[in-house]
Design an enzyme around this catalytic site. Structure first.
Site, short mmCIF file in Angstrom:
data_model
loop_
_atom_site.label_atom_id
_atom_site.label_comp_id
_atom_site.label_asym_id
_atom_site.label_seq_id
_atom_site.Cartn_x
_atom_site.Cartn_y
_atom_site.Cartn_z
N ARG A 1 -0.78 -26.14 3.39
CA ARG A 1 -1.54 -24.89 3.64
C ARG A 1 -2.44 -24.67 2.44
O ARG A 1 -1.97 -24.53 1.30
CB ARG A 1 -0.60 -23.70 3.82
CG ARG A 1 -1.36 -22.38 3.87
CD ARG A 1 -0.52 -21.20 4.31
NE ARG A 1 -0.28 -21.23 5.75
CZ ARG A 1 0.12 -20.18 6.47
NH1 ARG A 1 0.32 -19.01 5.87
NH2 ARG A 1 0.30 -20.27 7.76
N HIS B 1 -6.15 -23.39 12.27
CA HIS B 1 -4.69 -23.18 12.21
C HIS B 1 -4.08 -23.84 13.45
O HIS B 1 -3.55 -23.15 14.34
CB HIS B 1 -4.40 -21.68 12.16
CG HIS B 1 -3.01 -21.33 11.72
ND1 HIS B 1 -2.07 -22.28 11.34
CD2 HIS B 1 -2.39 -20.12 11.61
CE1 HIS B 1 -0.96 -21.66 11.01
NE2 HIS B 1 -1.11 -20.36 11.17
N GLN C 1 -0.40 -23.15 14.84
CA GLN C 1 -0.25 -21.84 15.47
C GLN C 1 -0.68 -21.89 16.94
O GLN C 1 0.01 -21.36 17.82
CB GLN C 1 -1.13 -20.81 14.72
CG GLN C 1 -1.12 -19.45 15.35
CD GLN C 1 0.21 -18.75 15.20
OE1 GLN C 1 0.73 -18.64 14.10
NE2 GLN C 1 0.78 -18.25 16.30
N ASP D 1 -6.60 -11.18 15.76
CA ASP D 1 -5.96 -11.53 14.49
C ASP D 1 -6.44 -10.51 13.45
O ASP D 1 -7.37 -9.73 13.70
CB ASP D 1 -6.34 -12.97 14.09
CG ASP D 1 -5.58 -13.47 12.86
OD1 ASP D 1 -4.56 -12.84 12.48
OD2 ASP D 1 -6.01 -14.47 12.26
N CYS E 1 -1.14 -14.00 16.16
CA CYS E 1 -0.38 -15.01 15.39
C CYS E 1 0.56 -14.38 14.38
O CYS E 1 1.49 -15.03 13.93
CB CYS E 1 -1.34 -15.97 14.70
SG CYS E 1 -2.36 -15.21 13.42
N ARG F 1 6.79 -21.07 17.26
CA ARG F 1 6.33 -21.92 16.15
C ARG F 1 7.37 -23.01 15.87
O ARG F 1 7.04 -24.17 15.60
CB ARG F 1 6.10 -21.09 14.88
CG ARG F 1 4.97 -20.07 14.97
CD ARG F 1 3.60 -20.73 15.06
NE ARG F 1 3.32 -21.65 13.99
CZ ARG F 1 2.84 -21.31 12.79
NH1 ARG F 1 2.55 -20.06 12.52
NH2 ARG F 1 2.61 -22.23 11.85
#
Ligand code: CP
Ligand code: NVA
Length: 306
Positions: free
Chosen positions: A102, A129, A132, A220, A259, A287
């Site tokens: 990340r 991402h 996700q 988001d 998310c 996830r």
């Protein structure tokens, strides 16, 4: 030496493999299995940004497949003192079997993947991402059936998460409508990539038009990790908040996704986030299952998804 089967972005993995990952993830969620598939393998997770879900779900995923995990952060490793990403990749490749990274920039991710001799997984960059959105598509299909030809509406900042939704819309064959103010829209290169593949992607400044009749409404945070000028962003994005009135424009069976982490009262009202159409907890839970199948594919290839 293990084959370097990277999971860097949804546009870089072929559609059949993505579909197999979702199916295997759903199967493992339902039936368990694969408890020793990754015995003897180790995952290194490198975090240059905070994380709750990605950190814990990858850790638990790897351990429940029989593997081990080590975690590095700039504080407490030589990355924080200027050792390069490429050198870190070369070192980790001597010790572990797969890296989840990340980081802020896609360039850092590419540097890690180029210098590593083992698979590298994108655990979020400023540009995408993908892990996700694998969980998100899995979740939609779990609660509402096949996503092909459905309509997903994105309201708010078209950020890293939205970019991966665009990739997924092309790979899984659904329509993706984006409502964002000028200056918060997807990069031209991603829209061109989608257009070249006949992706059904639209971009407008009209949240009501985007959401009308949609099967899924998604948003988001307005202030992603690393974003500056939070107040200016909030001012521009306020008309794109997902509230009950906007949700009422969607199909009556539509679901709401996010998310997480969510900032109730900013990008979505608490009434929507915690309301009956919200599937955010199932989404967060998935996830774990999506990442198990990503790890299996990176480490074992198609055999891992059999
Ligand atoms: N959604 C997500 O990636 O959450 P974390 O930042 O907590 O990992
Ligand atoms: N867009 C958000 C996602 C967090 C999981 C961010 O990058 O901060």
């Amino acid at each position: 030496m293990a084959e370097q089967r990277n999971f860097l972005d949804i546009d870089e993995v072929d559609g059949a493999t993505l579909r197999a990952m979702l199916d295997v993830g759903a199967r493992m969620k339902r039936d368990g299995g694969n408890e020793v598939a990754l015995a003897g393998k180790t995952l290194a997770m490198v975090f240059e940004k905070p994380s709750t879900r990605t950190r814990v779900s990858f850790d638990v995923a790897m351990q429940s497949l029989g593997g081990k995990v080590v975690i590095l952060e700039p504080e407490g490793s030589q990355l924080g003192r200027g050792e390069t990403v490429a050198d870190t990749a070369r070192i980790l490749s001597q010790y572990v079997d797969v890296i989840m990274y990340r980081t802020s920039s896609q360039d850092n991710l590419m540097e890690m993947a180029s210098a590593a001799s083992i698979p590298v997984i994108n655990g979020l960059t400023d540009a995408s991402h993908p892990c996700q959105i694998m969980a998100d598509v899995m979740t939609y299909e779990e609660v509402a059936g096949p996503i092909a030809d459905r309509v997903v509406a994105w309201c708010g900042d078209a950020n890293n998460v939205a970019n991966s939704w665009i990739h997924a819309a092309v790979q899984f064959g659904f329509e993706f409508r984006i409502a964002s103010p000028e200056g918060f829209r997807p990069p031209a290169d991603i829209l061109e990539w989608a257009a070249a593949r006949n992706g059904r992607i639209s971009v407008s400044g009209d949240p009501v038009a985007a959401v009308r009749g949609a099967d899924c409404v998604v948003t988001d945070t307005w202030v992603s990790m690393g974003d500056a000028e939070a107040d200016k962003r909030r001012a521009a994005l306020t008309p794109f908040r997902v509230d009950a009135a906007l949700m009422a424009q969607a199909d009556s069976k539509a679901v709401f996704m996010h998310c997480l982490p969510v900032y109730r009262g900013d990008e979505a009202t608490a009434e929507v986030v915690d309301g009956p159409q919200s599937v955010i907890w199932t989404e967060a839970g998935n996830r774990l299952h999506a990442q198990k199948s990503i790890l299996l594919w990176c480490l074992l290839g198609d055999e891992g998804l059999a």
